[in-house]
Design an enzyme around this catalytic site. Structure first.
Site, mmCIF file in Angstrom:
data_model
loop_
_atom_site.group_PDB
_atom_site.id
_atom_site.type_symbol
_atom_site.label_atom_id
_atom_site.label_comp_id
_atom_site.label_asym_id
_atom_site.label_seq_id
_atom_site.Cartn_x
_atom_site.Cartn_y
_atom_site.Cartn_z
ATOM 1 N N GLY A 108 7.821 71.153 32.259
ATOM 2 C CA GLY A 108 7.903 69.997 31.369
ATOM 3 C C GLY A 108 6.588 69.239 31.303
ATOM 4 O O GLY A 108 6.112 68.892 30.210
ATOM 5 N N GLU A 109 5.996 68.972 32.461
ATOM 6 C CA GLU A 109 4.716 68.280 32.496
ATOM 7 C C GLU A 109 3.632 69.111 31.821
ATOM 8 O O GLU A 109 2.789 68.585 31.093
ATOM 9 C CB GLU A 109 4.300 67.971 33.934
ATOM 10 C CG GLU A 109 5.050 66.833 34.579
ATOM 11 C CD GLU A 109 6.363 67.286 35.195
ATOM 12 O OE1 GLU A 109 6.761 68.464 35.013
ATOM 13 O OE2 GLU A 109 7.006 66.458 35.872
#
Length: 202
Positions: free
Chosen positions: A63-64
Site C-alpha cells: 500500500g505504501e
C-alpha cells in the site's frame, strides 16, 4: 524520559526481539520463500551494488509503495537514482515489477528495509550515501530517524498523518513520539490541519 534514554532502551529491546522476528520470517518463508531470501539486507549487508546518492523511498508494504509510484516516476524522469526499501514480499515484488526497466538500467534498486537498529541503517548509508530519505504514510522508525539526523541525511515524512486523538494522548505523557518526530527534517502533509499539528511539535 529523555530521547537518548528511550533510543538506548529501544535498541536493547530490538536485541531481544530479533530471535522471534527471525523465527517469524523463517516460518513465513515456508509458504513464500522471499520472506527468507536476501536476509543480509535486513542487517544492511548488500550482495549487489546499490545506486549511489539515491533518493531513498521507504515503503513498508504494498500500500505504501503504491502511494509512492508517482514520486518515483518523477525522480527517475529527472535523472535521479532511487532506492526503494520495503518490508513485505508483496511490496518488493510490486516494486520490481513496476520498475523493472529502471532496475535493469541500474537507476533503481529494490531491497529489504533494514531492521530498525542504528548500525543497520549506518551500513545502508555507507553502502549508497542517500541524498534524502522519504518514509511513506506516517511510518515512524525511531532508529532510522535518529541515525539519518546524525548522518546529516534529510528525512522527510511523506503523506504524513498525525491523528488529533493520538496527538492529544501523546501530549499528556512523556511525548516520546513527538520528540522522535521533531528530529525529522520535515513532513509533507495533506492538509492545513496536519501541517499545524506537525508544526506544533517542532
Amino acid at each position: 524520559m529523555t530521547l537518548k534514554i528511550f533510543i538506548l532502551f529501544y535498541q536493547v529491546l530490538w536485541i531481544f526481539l530479533l530471535p522471534p522476528i527471525l523465527l517469524y520470517l523463517r516460518m513465513r518463508g515456508r509458504k513464500d520463500d522471499l520472506y527468507w531470501k536476501h536476509l543480509g539486507e535486513r542487517f544492511g549487508h548488500y550482495s549487489c551494488d546499490l545506486p549511489q546518492s539515491p533518493i531513498w523511498i521507504h515503503a513498508v508494504s504494498i500500500g505504501e509503495f503504491r502511494s509512492s509510484t508517482a514520486l518515483i516516476h518523477i525522480a527517475l524522469k529527472r535523472g535521479h537514482r532511487v532506492l526503494v526499501t520495503t518490508f513485505t514480499p508483496a511490496g518488493r515484488r510490486e516494486a520490481e515489477r513496476q520498475f523493472s526497466a529502471a532496475v535493469a538500467e541500474r537507476q533503481l534498486a529494490v531491497v529489504w528495509a533494514p531492521f530498525d537498529m542504528g548500525w543497520c541503517h549506518r551500513r545502508l548509508i555507507k553502502a549508497c550515501q542517500p541524498r534524502i530519505c522519504l518514509p511513506l504514510e506516517g511510518e515512524i522508525w525511531p532508529a532510522m530517524i535518529i541515525t539519518m539526523r546524525e548522518a546529516s541525511v534529510p528525512l522527510y515524512l511523506c503523506n504524513a498523518q498525525y491523528a488529533r486523538r493520538s496527538m492529544a494522548r501523546d501530549s499528556k505523557g512523556l511525548r516520546i513520539r513527538q520528540k522522535v518526530i521533531a528530529q525529522c527534517a520535515g513532513a509533507f502533509v495533506k492538509s492545513g490541519a496536519q501541517k499545524d499539528r506537525f508544526a506544533a511539535i517542532g
